[in-house]
Design a protein around this motif. Structure first.
Motif, PDB file in Angstrom:
ATOM      1  N   LYS A   1       0.826  -1.203   0.000  1.00  0.00           N
ATOM      2  CA  LYS A   1       0.000   0.000   0.000  1.00  0.00           C
ATOM      3  C   LYS A   1       0.866   1.263   0.000  1.00  0.00           C
ATOM      4  O   LYS A   1       2.020   1.243   0.453  1.00  0.00           O
ATOM      5  N   ARG A   2       0.294   2.326  -0.506  1.00  0.00           N
ATOM      6  CA  ARG A   2       0.985   3.607  -0.519  1.00  0.00           C
ATOM      7  C   ARG A   2       1.169   4.124   0.895  1.00  0.00           C
ATOM      8  O   ARG A   2       0.261   4.020   1.730  1.00  0.00           O
ATOM      9  N   LYS A   3       2.327   4.668   1.173  1.00  0.00           N
ATOM     10  CA  LYS A   3       2.589   5.222   2.498  1.00  0.00           C
ATOM     11  C   LYS A   3       1.627   6.378   2.769  1.00  0.00           C
ATOM     12  O   LYS A   3       1.352   7.185   1.893  1.00  0.00           O
ATOM     13  N   GLY A   4       1.133   6.447   3.994  1.00  0.00           N
ATOM     14  CA  GLY A   4       0.194   7.494   4.369  1.00  0.00           C
ATOM     15  C   GLY A   4      -1.253   7.065   4.294  1.00  0.00           C
ATOM     16  O   GLY A   4      -2.120   7.739   4.864  1.00  0.00           O
ATOM     17  N   LEU A   5      -1.536   5.959   3.623  1.00  0.00           N
ATOM     18  CA  LEU A   5      -2.897   5.429   3.574  1.00  0.00           C
ATOM     19  C   LEU A   5      -3.125   4.489   4.750  1.00  0.00           C
ATOM     20  O   LEU A   5      -2.253   3.668   5.077  1.00  0.00           O
ATOM     21  N   SER A   6      -4.283   4.569   5.359  1.00  0.00           N
ATOM     22  CA  SER A   6      -4.640   3.570   6.360  1.00  0.00           C
ATOM     23  C   SER A   6      -4.907   2.258   5.640  1.00  0.00           C
ATOM     24  O   SER A   6      -5.260   2.229   4.455  1.00  0.00           O
ATOM     25  N   LEU A   7      -4.755   1.154   6.343  1.00  0.00           N
ATOM     26  CA  LEU A   7      -5.024  -0.148   5.744  1.00  0.00           C
ATOM     27  C   LEU A   7      -6.487  -0.245   5.311  1.00  0.00           C
ATOM     28  O   LEU A   7      -6.797  -0.806   4.254  1.00  0.00           O
ATOM     29  N   GLN A   8      -7.384   0.323   6.103  1.00  0.00           N
ATOM     30  CA  GLN A   8      -8.805   0.279   5.762  1.00  0.00           C
ATOM     31  C   GLN A   8      -9.099   1.016   4.458  1.00  0.00           C
ATOM     32  O   GLN A   8      -9.823   0.519   3.589  1.00  0.00           O
ATOM     33  N   LEU A   9      -8.512   2.199   4.306  1.00  0.00           N
ATOM     34  CA  LEU A   9      -8.736   2.967   3.085  1.00  0.00           C
ATOM     35  C   LEU A   9      -8.135   2.250   1.880  1.00  0.00           C
ATOM     36  O   LEU A   9      -8.740   2.205   0.796  1.00  0.00           O
ATOM     37  N   PHE A  10      -6.949   1.693   2.067  1.00  0.00           N
ATOM     38  CA  PHE A  10      -6.332   0.914   0.999  1.00  0.00           C
ATOM     39  C   PHE A  10      -7.228  -0.245   0.594  1.00  0.00           C
ATOM     40  O   PHE A  10      -7.500  -0.451  -0.594  1.00  0.00           O
TER      41      PHE A  10
END
Length: 303
Positions: free
Chosen positions: A23-32
């Motif tokens: 996942k992209r850094k700065g994204l929460s796992l939930q949003l990803f």
């Protein structure tokens, strides 16, 4: 345990594209998870050539699941702790090439959610389901099973041919005799193509020492069966040979699987996104599946 073997349903997908995703850094796992599942997934599913398309959302390899042996590494370094795996299968290499030619459309969207995407291909016959007693082959959300995605590096001292022969002719054939095993699907990877262009900051290449040479999906009805399997005579009979051929075993527990294309057709998840598909199924909204509604939502003739 269900004794019916559904492994034959995967045979038409003769080659695969297997992608490890961070996942992209700065994204929460939930949003990803939400974006990959409900936004990126349906776009990818509409590209031509696909026979099957699964998203596997996985947890990090924290150890404590796979029994350890001397001379095999089980620790996954921080930079190798991926968040998800995409598996796409194709009936022919030509179908896969058709998909690759269309996949440039996904590059801009990769930037929104991924920091790294490392893709492996398999040649005909090198992605094989040996056994599958899971009735639902196109899940949209968690299964009532314990499923692991295991990435393998070969020992430097053995050839690719020797490594593959061990995995296919010894390891897979022996362990799939175990009554405790629910599913076993094996992939034998070709070398990563490090020439793929990056997609606006999404790395498509990495150093060769980080590459894997194989992966398998393995499942059990519950954690008791998982422990019984590791204590079984079948698994024990592979232990002496494992360190000769295997350098590293990295175990990533599956959080949730989602299916977007199945039998070369869009699933409801592929058509509408996972969350909408779950709502339609939960309510029992058969009207949402009529041709008139599908034509309105997807465009006429898109299925």
């Amino acid at each position: 345990m269900n004794r019916v073997d559904f492994s034959g349903r995967d045979q038409a997908g003769t080659v695969a594209f297997y992608v490890l995703l961070w996942k992209r850094k700065g994204l929460s796992l939930q949003l990803f998870d939400d974006y990959w599942r409900d936004v990126h997934g349906p776009v990818c599913a509409r590209l031509p050539g696909q026979h099957q398309y699964w998203q596997f959302h996985v947890a990090h390899n924290e150890g404590g699941i796979w029994p350890t042996l001397a001379d095999i590494e089980y620790i996954t370094e921080a930079e190798d702790q991926l968040n998800s795996i995409a598996e796409l299968t194709f009936k022919t290499i030509e179908d896969r090439n058709t998909w690759f030619q269309s996949a440039t459309l996904l590059m801009d969207d990769e930037h929104n959610i991924f920091s790294q995407a490392i893709g492996y291909i398999t040649n005909p016959g090198n992605s094989k389901t040996y056994i599958d007693r899971i009735a639902n082959g196109n899940p949209n959300g968690s299964l009532d099973a314990v499923k692991l995605h295991v990435l393998i590096k070969k020992q430097d001292s053995v050839s690719v041919a020797e490594f593959r022969q061990f995995l296919c002719d010894r390891f897979a054939l022996i362990i799939t005799k175990s009554d405790f095993l629910l599913k076993f699907r094996l992939h034998l990877f070709e070398e990563v193509d490090n020439s793929r262009p990056e997609a606006k900051g999404v790395a498509h290449s990495e150093s060769p020492e980080r590459h894997y040479q194989a992966a398998f999906e393995i499942a059990f009805a519950n954690n008791l069966d998982l422990e019984y399997f590791f204590a079984s005579a079948e698994y024990a009979s592979t232990l002496a040979e494992q360190p000769r051929y295997i350098k590293q075993i990295s175990t990533f527990p599956e959080r949730d699987p989602y299916t977007f294309v199945y039998d070369s057709k869009l699933t409801l998840t592929g058509q509408r996104g996972s969350s909408t598909a779950q709502l339609i199924t939960k309510i029992g909204a058969v009207n949402q599946l009529t041709e008139e509604v599908l034509d309105l939502i997807l465009g006429k003739g898109v299925r």
